[in-house]
Design an enzyme around this catalytic site. Structure first.
Site, mmCIF file in Angstrom:
data_model
loop_
_atom_site.group_PDB
_atom_site.id
_atom_site.type_symbol
_atom_site.label_atom_id
_atom_site.label_comp_id
_atom_site.label_asym_id
_atom_site.label_seq_id
_atom_site.Cartn_x
_atom_site.Cartn_y
_atom_site.Cartn_z
ATOM 1 N N ASN A 1 51.947 29.836 26.043
ATOM 2 C CA ASN A 1 53.238 30.796 25.851
ATOM 3 C C ASN A 1 53.893 30.410 27.148
ATOM 4 O O ASN A 1 53.829 29.745 27.576
ATOM 5 C CB ASN A 1 52.825 32.571 25.979
ATOM 6 C CG ASN A 1 53.253 33.382 25.141
ATOM 7 O OD1 ASN A 1 54.501 33.225 25.157
ATOM 8 N ND2 ASN A 1 52.469 33.937 24.990
ATOM 9 N N HIS B 1 46.543 22.053 49.777
ATOM 10 C CA HIS B 1 46.539 21.751 50.472
ATOM 11 C C HIS B 1 45.592 21.609 51.785
ATOM 12 O O HIS B 1 44.624 22.254 51.789
ATOM 13 C CB HIS B 1 48.033 22.410 51.610
ATOM 14 C CG HIS B 1 49.211 22.343 50.617
ATOM 15 N ND1 HIS B 1 49.579 21.734 50.610
ATOM 16 C CD2 HIS B 1 49.531 23.061 49.498
ATOM 17 C CE1 HIS B 1 50.720 21.933 49.393
ATOM 18 N NE2 HIS B 1 50.414 23.645 48.644
ATOM 19 N N GLY C 1 46.978 36.509 29.907
ATOM 20 C CA GLY C 1 48.026 36.472 30.711
ATOM 21 C C GLY C 1 48.189 36.310 31.568
ATOM 22 O O GLY C 1 47.137 37.718 32.977
ATOM 23 N N THR D 1 38.236 31.537 40.933
ATOM 24 C CA THR D 1 37.931 30.494 42.046
ATOM 25 C C THR D 1 37.190 29.338 41.809
ATOM 26 O O THR D 1 37.036 28.206 42.083
ATOM 27 C CB THR D 1 37.761 31.291 43.131
ATOM 28 O OG1 THR D 1 37.144 32.322 43.107
ATOM 29 C CG2 THR D 1 39.453 32.337 43.628
ATOM 30 N N LYS D 2 35.981 30.086 40.702
ATOM 31 C CA LYS D 2 35.208 28.930 40.661
ATOM 32 C C LYS D 2 34.406 28.745 39.387
ATOM 33 O O LYS D 2 35.510 29.383 38.211
ATOM 34 C CB LYS D 2 34.288 29.719 41.803
ATOM 35 C CG LYS D 2 33.868 29.982 42.536
ATOM 36 C CD LYS D 2 32.897 30.536 43.461
ATOM 37 C CE LYS D 2 32.646 31.251 44.931
ATOM 38 N NZ LYS D 2 31.780 31.829 45.371
ATOM 39 N N ARG E 1 35.071 37.304 37.884
ATOM 40 C CA ARG E 1 33.356 36.819 37.719
ATOM 41 C C ARG E 1 33.103 37.071 36.586
ATOM 42 O O ARG E 1 33.745 38.322 35.394
ATOM 43 C CB ARG E 1 32.838 38.036 38.395
ATOM 44 C CG ARG E 1 33.611 39.473 38.340
ATOM 45 C CD ARG E 1 32.438 40.307 38.948
ATOM 46 N NE ARG E 1 33.096 41.239 39.382
ATOM 47 C CZ ARG E 1 32.529 42.695 37.874
ATOM 48 N NH1 ARG E 1 31.061 41.541 37.533
ATOM 49 N NH2 ARG E 1 33.299 43.426 38.135
ATOM 50 N N LYS F 1 30.276 39.120 30.940
ATOM 51 C CA LYS F 1 29.725 39.222 29.398
ATOM 52 C C LYS F 1 28.930 38.047 28.974
ATOM 53 O O LYS F 1 30.517 36.608 29.442
ATOM 54 C CB LYS F 1 30.621 39.703 28.856
ATOM 55 C CG LYS F 1 29.900 39.979 27.216
ATOM 56 C CD LYS F 1 30.726 40.800 26.442
ATOM 57 C CE LYS F 1 30.154 40.611 24.839
ATOM 58 N NZ LYS F 1 30.975 41.388 24.664
#
Length: 187
Positions: free
Chosen positions: A84, A114, A140, A163-164, A178, A181
């Site tokens: 989108n 970096h 979004g 981040t993981k 996180r 479900k």
């Protein structure tokens, strides 16, 4: 001796100011200008620009303008991939996207990172690949960080910062994202 682009794609320290990389980014920016300013509408001409920009895209790939990326040629997509408006893909490393994947407005995929060492960071950069499996929906404003893999069938909630790695068939939300479900696998 390996080129700076080879180092970049291998996830090693590289010099972003290398003339060949600057030339490649400039070419991408010229194509993005055509897409985001000149064409802007869903037309055959816009699809041609996208095909020249994202060389490794399957059938039915489309990115609604405005769309932004570093190179374009490091984005690998299956079929039926839709971005989108206002999406960003920092493709200094390989960004792999499966088939039947939808990105909401303002999604950002960061393969760019970096060095933590401030002195090294003055001149050199790094990249880590990003992978998104088949049948995913990225809500979004979500941000996918460098080195992250998202399994098939996942939904990433709007505004999440991933981040993981996220296992297949998961709903992940929040900052940091996180899993809240497990989802049913596609039949």
């Amino acid at each position: 001796m390996r080129s700076e682009e080879e180092k970049m794609l291998a996830g090693e320290l590289y010099l972003a100011a290398d003339p060949a990389l600057v030339k490649a980014r400039t070419h991408a920016k010229q194509l993005l200008h055509r897409l985001n300013v000149t064409e802007y509408l869903v037309t055959d001409a816009a699809r041609e620009v996208l095909a020249e920009l994202v060389l490794h895209a399957g059938p039915n790939f489309y990115a609604e303008p405005p769309f932004y990326c570093d190179y374009g040629r490091n984005i690998y997509c299956g079929s039926n991939v839709y971005f989108n408006v206002n999406c960003v893909v920092l493709d200094v490393a390989k960004v792999t996207i499966g088939s039947n994947v939808m990105f909401g407005p303002g999604v950002q995929l960061y393969a760019a990172t970096h060095p933590l060492d401030a002195v090294v960071r003055r001149t050199l950069e790094l990249g880590r690949p990003v992978t998104i499996g088949d049948d995913c929906w990225i809500g979004g404003g979500a941000i996918i960080c460098p080195g992250v893999s998202i399994g098939a069938g996942c939904v990433i909630g709007a505004g999440s910062v991933v981040t993981k790695d996220v296992p297949a068939y998961s709903l992940a939300v929040g900052n940091p994202a996180r899993v809240i479900k497990k989802l049913e696998a596609a039949a």
